[in-house]
Design a protein around this motif. Sequence first.
Motif, short mmCIF file in Angstrom:
data_model
loop_
_atom_site.label_atom_id
_atom_site.label_comp_id
_atom_site.label_asym_id
_atom_site.label_seq_id
_atom_site.Cartn_x
_atom_site.Cartn_y
_atom_site.Cartn_z
N VAL A 165 0.73 -1.09 -0.12
CA VAL A 165 -0.04 -0.12 -0.05
C VAL A 165 0.89 1.42 -0.05
CG1 VAL A 165 -1.78 1.31 1.32
CG2 VAL A 165 -1.94 -1.04 1.30
N ILE A 166 2.01 1.21 0.82
CA ILE A 166 2.86 2.42 0.84
C ILE A 166 3.54 2.59 -0.51
CG2 ILE A 166 4.98 3.36 2.09
CD1 ILE A 166 2.40 3.19 3.80
N LEU A 167 3.92 1.59 -0.86
CA LEU A 167 4.47 1.72 -2.30
C LEU A 167 3.77 2.34 -3.46
CD1 LEU A 167 6.56 -1.81 -2.43
CD2 LEU A 167 7.70 0.56 -2.00
N ARG A 168 2.23 1.86 -3.33
CA ARG A 168 1.47 2.56 -4.24
C ARG A 168 1.17 3.84 -3.98
NH1 ARG A 168 -1.47 -2.55 -3.73
NH2 ARG A 168 -2.87 -1.54 -2.08
N ASN A 169 1.19 4.48 -2.81
CA ASN A 169 1.10 5.60 -2.50
C ASN A 169 1.99 6.40 -3.09
OD1 ASN A 169 -1.31 4.84 -0.91
ND2 ASN A 169 -0.47 4.97 0.92
N ILE A 170 3.31 5.99 -3.01
CA ILE A 170 4.44 6.75 -3.35
C ILE A 170 4.70 6.52 -4.83
CG2 ILE A 170 5.22 7.26 -1.10
CD1 ILE A 170 7.46 5.07 -1.59
N ASP A 171 4.00 5.84 -5.56
CA ASP A 171 4.26 5.65 -7.03
C ASP A 171 5.59 4.98 -7.18
OD1 ASP A 171 1.83 6.74 -8.01
OD2 ASP A 171 2.79 8.63 -7.87
N LYS A 172 5.67 3.73 -6.16
CA LYS A 172 6.87 3.12 -6.53
C LYS A 172 6.60 1.52 -6.78
CE LYS A 172 10.84 3.73 -5.36
NZ LYS A 172 12.13 4.15 -6.04
N PRO A 173 6.78 1.02 -8.23
CA PRO A 173 6.03 -0.24 -8.49
C PRO A 173 7.18 -1.31 -8.18
CG PRO A 173 6.65 0.97 -10.35
CD PRO A 173 6.85 1.96 -9.31
N ILE A 174 7.47 -1.39 -7.01
CA ILE A 174 8.63 -2.31 -6.75
C ILE A 174 8.10 -3.71 -6.25
CG2 ILE A 174 10.48 -2.91 -4.90
CD1 ILE A 174 10.79 0.12 -4.83
N ASN A 175 8.67 -4.85 -7.00
CA ASN A 175 8.29 -6.35 -6.68
C ASN A 175 9.04 -6.84 -5.78
OD1 ASN A 175 8.50 -8.95 -6.88
ND2 ASN A 175 7.10 -8.76 -8.55
N LEU A 176 8.77 -7.07 -4.35
CA LEU A 176 9.52 -7.37 -3.26
C LEU A 176 10.31 -8.64 -3.60
CD1 LEU A 176 7.32 -6.38 -0.28
CD2 LEU A 176 9.26 -4.84 -1.64
N ASP A 177 9.67 -9.84 -4.18
CA ASP A 177 10.37 -10.81 -4.52
C ASP A 177 11.37 -10.62 -5.72
OD1 ASP A 177 8.70 -12.50 -2.95
OD2 ASP A 177 7.14 -12.67 -4.61
N LEU A 178 11.35 -9.69 -6.55
CA LEU A 178 12.38 -9.35 -7.48
C LEU A 178 13.28 -8.60 -6.90
CD1 LEU A 178 13.19 -9.33 -10.44
CD2 LEU A 178 12.13 -6.97 -10.70
N THR A 179 13.01 -7.99 -5.89
CA THR A 179 14.18 -7.26 -5.21
C THR A 179 15.07 -8.21 -4.17
OG1 THR A 179 12.71 -5.38 -4.64
CG2 THR A 179 14.48 -5.83 -3.05
N LYS A 180 14.31 -9.19 -3.70
CA LYS A 180 15.12 -10.30 -3.04
C LYS A 180 16.35 -10.99 -4.19
CE LYS A 180 11.40 -11.54 0.28
NZ LYS A 180 10.62 -12.60 0.67
N LYS A 181 15.56 -11.37 -5.30
CA LYS A 181 16.39 -12.11 -6.15
C LYS A 181 17.74 -11.24 -6.63
CE LYS A 181 12.64 -14.83 -8.00
NZ LYS A 181 11.92 -15.18 -9.10
N ALA A 182 17.34 -9.95 -7.02
CA ALA A 182 18.22 -8.93 -7.48
C ALA A 182 19.49 -8.57 -6.46
CB ALA A 182 17.61 -7.43 -7.80
N VAL A 183 19.04 -8.63 -5.07
CA VAL A 183 20.09 -8.37 -4.16
C VAL A 183 21.11 -9.76 -4.03
CG1 VAL A 183 20.34 -8.31 -1.56
CG2 VAL A 183 18.70 -6.82 -2.82
N ARG A 184 20.34 -10.87 -4.09
CA ARG A 184 21.29 -12.17 -3.96
C ARG A 184 22.02 -12.17 -5.35
NH1 ARG A 184 20.29 -11.26 -0.14
NH2 ARG A 184 18.94 -12.24 1.51
N MET A 185 21.73 -11.63 -6.39
CA MET A 185 22.52 -11.69 -7.72
C MET A 185 23.66 -10.80 -7.65
SD MET A 185 20.87 -10.93 -11.43
CE MET A 185 19.06 -11.48 -11.05
N VAL A 186 23.49 -9.68 -7.24
CA VAL A 186 24.43 -8.72 -6.99
C VAL A 186 25.56 -9.53 -5.93
CG1 VAL A 186 25.05 -6.39 -6.47
CG2 VAL A 186 22.99 -6.81 -7.47
N GLN A 187 25.06 -9.87 -4.90
CA GLN A 187 26.05 -10.28 -3.80
C GLN A 187 26.79 -11.54 -4.53
OE1 GLN A 187 23.13 -10.50 -0.56
NE2 GLN A 187 23.93 -8.91 0.61
N ASN A 188 26.23 -12.25 -5.16
CA ASN A 188 26.92 -13.38 -5.88
C ASN A 188 27.89 -12.89 -6.89
OD1 ASN A 188 25.42 -15.66 -4.41
ND2 ASN A 188 23.76 -15.43 -5.95
N ALA A 189 27.81 -12.00 -7.51
CA ALA A 189 28.63 -11.26 -8.46
C ALA A 189 29.71 -10.79 -7.71
CB ALA A 189 27.93 -10.33 -9.42
N GLY A 190 29.88 -10.55 -6.31
CA GLY A 190 30.87 -10.31 -5.50
C GLY A 190 30.78 -8.86 -5.40
#
Length: 204
Positions: free
Chosen positions: A70-95
């Motif tokens: 709801v907060i993300l919609r209120n501030i017009d941030k279309p963030i997918n939380l599952d995608l965020t988790k995957k992206a963080v791991r992807m970056v960390q795995n790249a060192g």
Amino acid sequence: GIREVSFYDDTFTIYKQNVMRFCELIVERGIDLTWSCFARTDCVSPSLLREMKRAGCHQILFGVESADPVILRNIDKPINLDLTKKAVRMVQNAGIAVRAAFMFGNPGETVGTMRRTIDFAKELDPDIALFNITTPYPGTKMFDWAHRNGHLRTLDWNDYDLANSVLELPTVSSSDINRMYKVAYREFYFRPRFILRQVKALQS
């Protein structure tokens, strides 16, 4: 003599081909440089991150903002939380280290939504977490909304520092926002897991 560059473009990796070429040129020319950038979680890939690491990138910042849909919609941030988790791991795995930024005190915020964001930050486990208090600067839609609806507590610009609540929202008090801001830093950085990781990093 410059050895480090920080790119403050909010979406540095949105044109992936440009970034790939940039990285290729750094490697081809043997430029001894380290750098960091901001990116969106839907604009990174393993192949891109490998090239960025090879070219000297050591840290990427993601603006996560909130873990409440709801907060993300209120501030017009279309963030997918599952995608965020995957992206963080992807970056960390790249060192590459991940810096994740969160905000407290957005329209519609409650103690419960801030609690959800803190829990998500700990689950996400970035290398660095930044918690800021939403600050509506003049010229932004949020400032106009807050001013129009009488939600601004002060017009003293010294207080507009991302660490003090200048909004009085109908859903949560400014004192609760300030309190949860401190709770977030304490809970994230005093976790045994985080402390152990820092000790290992110092020893490597």
